[in-house]
Write an enzyme that holds these catalytic residues in place. Structure first.
Site, PDB file in Angstrom:
ATOM      1  N   ASN A   1      50.494   1.233  48.599  1.00  0.00           N
ATOM      2  CA  ASN A   1      51.535   1.938  47.846  1.00  0.00           C
ATOM      3  C   ASN A   1      52.591   0.919  47.434  1.00  0.00           C
ATOM      4  OD1 ASN A   1      53.081   4.165  46.852  1.00  0.00           O
ATOM      5  ND2 ASN A   1      54.360   4.054  48.691  1.00  0.00           N
TER       6      ASN A   1
ATOM      7  N   HIS B   1      56.760   0.813  46.792  1.00  0.00           N
ATOM      8  CA  HIS B   1      58.001   1.577  46.953  1.00  0.00           C
ATOM      9  C   HIS B   1      59.141   0.795  46.303  1.00  0.00           C
ATOM     10  CE1 HIS B   1      60.563   4.598  48.732  1.00  0.00           C
ATOM     11  NE2 HIS B   1      61.418   3.627  48.970  1.00  0.00           N
TER      12      HIS B   1
HETATM   13  C1  GRF Z   1      57.624   3.508  40.702  1.00  0.00           C
HETATM   14  O1  GRF Z   1      58.964   3.161  40.656  1.00  0.00           O
HETATM   15  C2  GRF Z   1      57.054   3.244  42.073  1.00  0.00           C
HETATM   16  O2  GRF Z   1      57.781   2.328  42.807  1.00  0.00           O
HETATM   17  C3  GRF Z   1      57.163   4.547  42.768  1.00  0.00           C
HETATM   18  O3  GRF Z   1      57.024   5.522  41.771  1.00  0.00           O
HETATM   19  C4  GRF Z   1      57.432   4.991  40.523  1.00  0.00           C
HETATM   20  C5  GRF Z   1      56.366   5.332  39.522  1.00  0.00           C
HETATM   21  O4  GRF Z   1      56.728   5.007  38.209  1.00  0.00           O
HETATM   22  N1  GRF Z   1      56.281   4.638  43.885  1.00  0.00           N
HETATM   23  P1  GRF Z   1      55.618   5.068  37.076  1.00  0.00           P
HETATM   24  O5  GRF Z   1      55.047   6.493  37.102  1.00  0.00           O
HETATM   25  O6  GRF Z   1      54.583   4.057  37.385  1.00  0.00           O
HETATM   26  O7  GRF Z   1      56.315   4.798  35.782  1.00  0.00           O
END
Ligand code: GRF
Length: 192
Positions: free
Chosen positions: A102, A104
């Site tokens: 994942n 974050h």
């Molecule tokens: C990202 O900021 C990631 O860190 C988090 O969710 C967000 C997803 O953004 N886990 P996107 O849908 O890829 O634009």
């Protein structure tokens, strides 16, 4: 071929970036985009990029059985969460030990956990007068944002930054590093 499934619930800009990065790779392919939101923009992106996608309901993600069957049928080796907001069921965690990552948008363990996603994270960073923030790429376990940390990168938070400004810097770090780190992990793994 190592087959990745990207799990995403929202816009999917990271998913798109990952798909483009691995396009044409001889060993690694993004085989599927999986979403728990029928109208998530990530599904549009997948379609435009010619990547198969599938929807599973939140109920399917409670016990994970249907999702698990699908992952086995499609011979998925590795799962990349990119803005996926549901917890991964324990049967999927068991079948994919150290094979789910994942990203974050903060420097974990700061500003993680249930309900900490998107702008809420950046707002908390500003509320706490942090001088820096960044990204954390980590393995996924049964608790939100608590799996083993693989990689972190920082950026500065300026006094004049608002949530949008912080989000922009953090997103840029995500685009710069997530595909590369996933590639590094997979290039050091052996799948049979
Ligand atoms: C990202 O900021 C990631 O860190 C988090 O969710 C967000 C997803 O953004 N886990 P996107 O849908 O890829 O634009």
């Amino acid at each position: 071929m190592i087959k990745i499934a990207i799990f995403a619930s929202g816009s999917g800009s990271n998913a798109e970036n990952l798909i483009k990065y691995f396009n044409g790779n001889k060993r690694i392919e993004v085989a599927y985009v999986v979403s728990n939101k029928k109208d998530a923009y990530v599904l549009e992106r997948a379609k435009k990029l010619n990547i198969p996608s599938i929807f599973f309901s939140n109920k399917d993600f409670e016990d994970g059985n249907e999702v698990l069957k699908f992952l086995i049928k499609e011979k998925i080796n590795f799962i990349v969460l990119a803005g996926f907001l549901k917890k991964i069921p324990s049967n999927i965690l068991r079948l994919f030990p150290s094979n789910i990552v994942n990203i974050h948008p903060s420097l974990l363990p700061k500003f993680g956990g249930r309900g900490m996603y998107g702008d809420k994270v950046h707002q908390a960073v500003l509320d706490n007068n942090e001088k820096e923030t960044g990204i954390t790429i980590h393995y996924v376990n049964e608790n939100y944002d608590e799996g083993q940390i693989i990689f972190q990168e920082k950026c500065l938070v300026e006094a004049s930054d608002n949530v949008d400004a912080v989000a922009k810097k953090v997103h840029q770090l995500e685009y710069d590093y997530y595909p590369k780190i996933v590639g590094d992990i997979l290039n050091n793994k052996c799948y049979f």
